[in-house]
Design an enzyme around this catalytic site. Structure first.
Site, PDB file in Angstrom:
ATOM      1  N   HIS A  19     -18.079 -29.221  35.206  1.00 34.25           N
ATOM      2  CA  HIS A  19     -17.159 -30.231  34.646  1.00 34.25           C
ATOM      3  C   HIS A  19     -16.084 -29.558  33.795  1.00 34.25           C
ATOM      4  CE1 HIS A  19     -16.686 -34.595  33.136  1.00 34.25           C
ATOM      5  NE2 HIS A  19     -15.670 -33.913  32.652  1.00 34.25           N
ATOM      6  N   HIS A  21     -11.713 -29.665  33.498  1.00 30.21           N
ATOM      7  CA  HIS A  21     -10.436 -30.210  33.979  1.00 30.21           C
ATOM      8  C   HIS A  21      -9.359 -29.127  33.931  1.00 30.21           C
ATOM      9  CE1 HIS A  21     -11.603 -34.559  33.730  1.00 30.21           C
ATOM     10  NE2 HIS A  21     -12.452 -34.094  32.834  1.00 30.21           N
ATOM     11  N   HIS A 206     -17.087 -40.377  35.279  1.00 30.78           N
ATOM     12  CA  HIS A 206     -17.126 -40.320  33.814  1.00 30.78           C
ATOM     13  C   HIS A 206     -17.678 -41.662  33.312  1.00 30.78           C
ATOM     14  CE1 HIS A 206     -14.275 -36.953  34.167  1.00 30.78           C
ATOM     15  NE2 HIS A 206     -14.397 -36.736  32.870  1.00 30.78           N
ATOM     16  N   GLU A 209     -19.643 -42.310  27.868  1.00 24.53           N
ATOM     17  CA  GLU A 209     -18.998 -41.393  26.922  1.00 24.53           C
ATOM     18  C   GLU A 209     -18.290 -42.257  25.867  1.00 24.53           C
ATOM     19  OE1 GLU A 209     -15.551 -39.434  28.540  1.00 24.53           O
ATOM     20  OE2 GLU A 209     -15.483 -37.896  26.987  1.00 24.53           O
ATOM     21  N   ASP A 287     -15.576 -29.305  29.902  1.00 24.93           N
ATOM     22  CA  ASP A 287     -14.577 -30.382  29.915  1.00 24.93           C
ATOM     23  C   ASP A 287     -13.153 -29.808  29.827  1.00 24.93           C
ATOM     24  OD1 ASP A 287     -14.124 -33.044  30.367  1.00 24.93           O
ATOM     25  OD2 ASP A 287     -14.362 -33.683  28.281  1.00 24.93           O
TER      26      ASP A 287
HETATM   27 ZN    ZN Z   1     -14.057 -34.919  31.711  1.00 21.78          ZN
END
Ligand code: ZN
Length: 345
Positions: A19, A21, A206, A209, A287
């Site tokens: 994970h 980005h 996602h 969260e 992330d």
């Molecule tokens: Zn993410």
């Protein structure tokens, strides 16, 4: 073990990031170089003065608005094929330097083509080409995941899926639902993810969260999620926990990001160890390394240091990631065997 030795031990360990980005992983130096070449207005052309505009700083208020606000500066950089290829190659080089041996890197075609207004297929093509080239140059295997946003239209989602299908053989292994979780149900995207599954793509959503455990349930029961991005608020609902354990759904946990976006107060109070103790398949990921100023090594060391995670627990997490990859079955088995051998050495 002293902190420095622990950091070296974890850095040397072969790792997996499922994970990460692309848009949250750029180098500060590259932002300045690109802004200079393309005459982009920046708040500062000095690395340290630019940092607070694109990175969460110590003492800064932690909230998802602050966190997402950092992306608004970054969004003005995607102006050419050359830039997109450069940043892709640098993200992969940085992961390899942290001894990540397998990574599923995700990006949002809508974010990358926002200024250029080209087809999604064009930006996907550039990222695939740059990924293939960087994987040759560095000791890392990389696959790609295409993201769409909940707060954007389903039509965009359908175009992203189309590009994922078109580039499946070129390294795209899955699709992702990202964006503003609170206030935007994923249900309108149900048909998009149903089609993704029939096309043999992995699905990660996602959820759990910035909104509660019910969103994790929605992702698993209605959106065909093989994995959940974050999913840490599953801890709030025993029914969801049981469902994750029964189905073996992996959570892509990104500890520092949860603190930076205000979901969790501290590493000490992070639910990761409790989810793990419940038998949920948890993995540790980054992330957005630029925004959170972390490497995967940092993330793991933080959980060992503040949440009493042992080296054996860390290895279990890496194996969970190997077994949760979106690779085809035979490649997945080979990946798990390779990591099994490395980690027991
Ligand atoms: Zn993410």
């Amino acid at each position: 073990m002293p902190d420095q030795d622990l950091h070296s031990t974890i850095r040397a360990l072969p790792k997996i990031d499922l994970h990460r980005h692309l848009e949250g992983s750029l180098r500060l130096e590259t932002l300045i170089a690109v802004a200079t070449e393309y005459e982009i207005t920046l708040p500062s052309f000095n690395v340290e003065s630019l940092r607070p505009y694109v990175q969460m700083m110590p003492g800064e208020e932690r909230s998802w608005r602050k966190f997402l606000g950092k992306f608004s500066v970054l969004r003005q950089f995607y102006r050419s094929e050359k830039i997109i290829k450069r940043v892709t190659q640098e993200v992969i080089a940085d992961a390899a330097a942290d001894n990540i041996k397998y990574m599923e890197l995700r990006f949002t075609p809508q974010a990358l083509n926002n200024l250029m207004r080209c087809d999604y297929a064009a930006v996907v093509d550039w990222v695939c080409a740059a990924t293939a080239e960087a994987s040759q140059q560095h000791d890392i295997q990389v696959r790609l995941i295409l993201s769409m946003n909940r707060h954007e239209s389903v039509e965009i989602g359908e175009l992203v899926l189309q590009a994922a299908i078109e580039y499946h053989k070129a390294g795209v292994v899955g699709v992702d639902l990202a964006g503003q979780e609170d206030g935007f149900s994923g249900l309108p995207f149900r048909a998009v993810f149903e089609r993704a599954k029939t096309e043999g793509l992995g699905v990660t959503i996602h959820a759990g969260e910035w909104a509660g455990a019910h969103n994790v349930g929605e992702a698993v029961e209605y959106l065909h999620a093989d994995r959940i991005g974050h999913g840490i608020r599953s801890i709030e609902d025993q029914r969801i926990l049981s469902m994750l354990v029964a189905r073996g759904t992996a959570l892509e946990v990104c500890p520092k990001s949860n603190i930076d976006s205000g979901v969790i107060d501290s590493f000490e109070s992070h639910p990761l160890p409790r989810l793990y103790a419940h038998g949920v398949k948890t993995t540790i990921n980054t992330d957005d390394p630029l925004i959170s100023n972390v490497t995967l090594t940092d993330e793991i060391v933080s959980m060992m240091h503040h949440a009493a995670m042992s080296l054996d627990d860390v290895k279990t997490h890496i194996m969970a990631a190997a077994n949760a990859s979106f690779l085809p079955a035979a490649e997945q088995t080979a990946l798990a065997a390779k990591f099994g051998a490395w980690l027991s050495a």
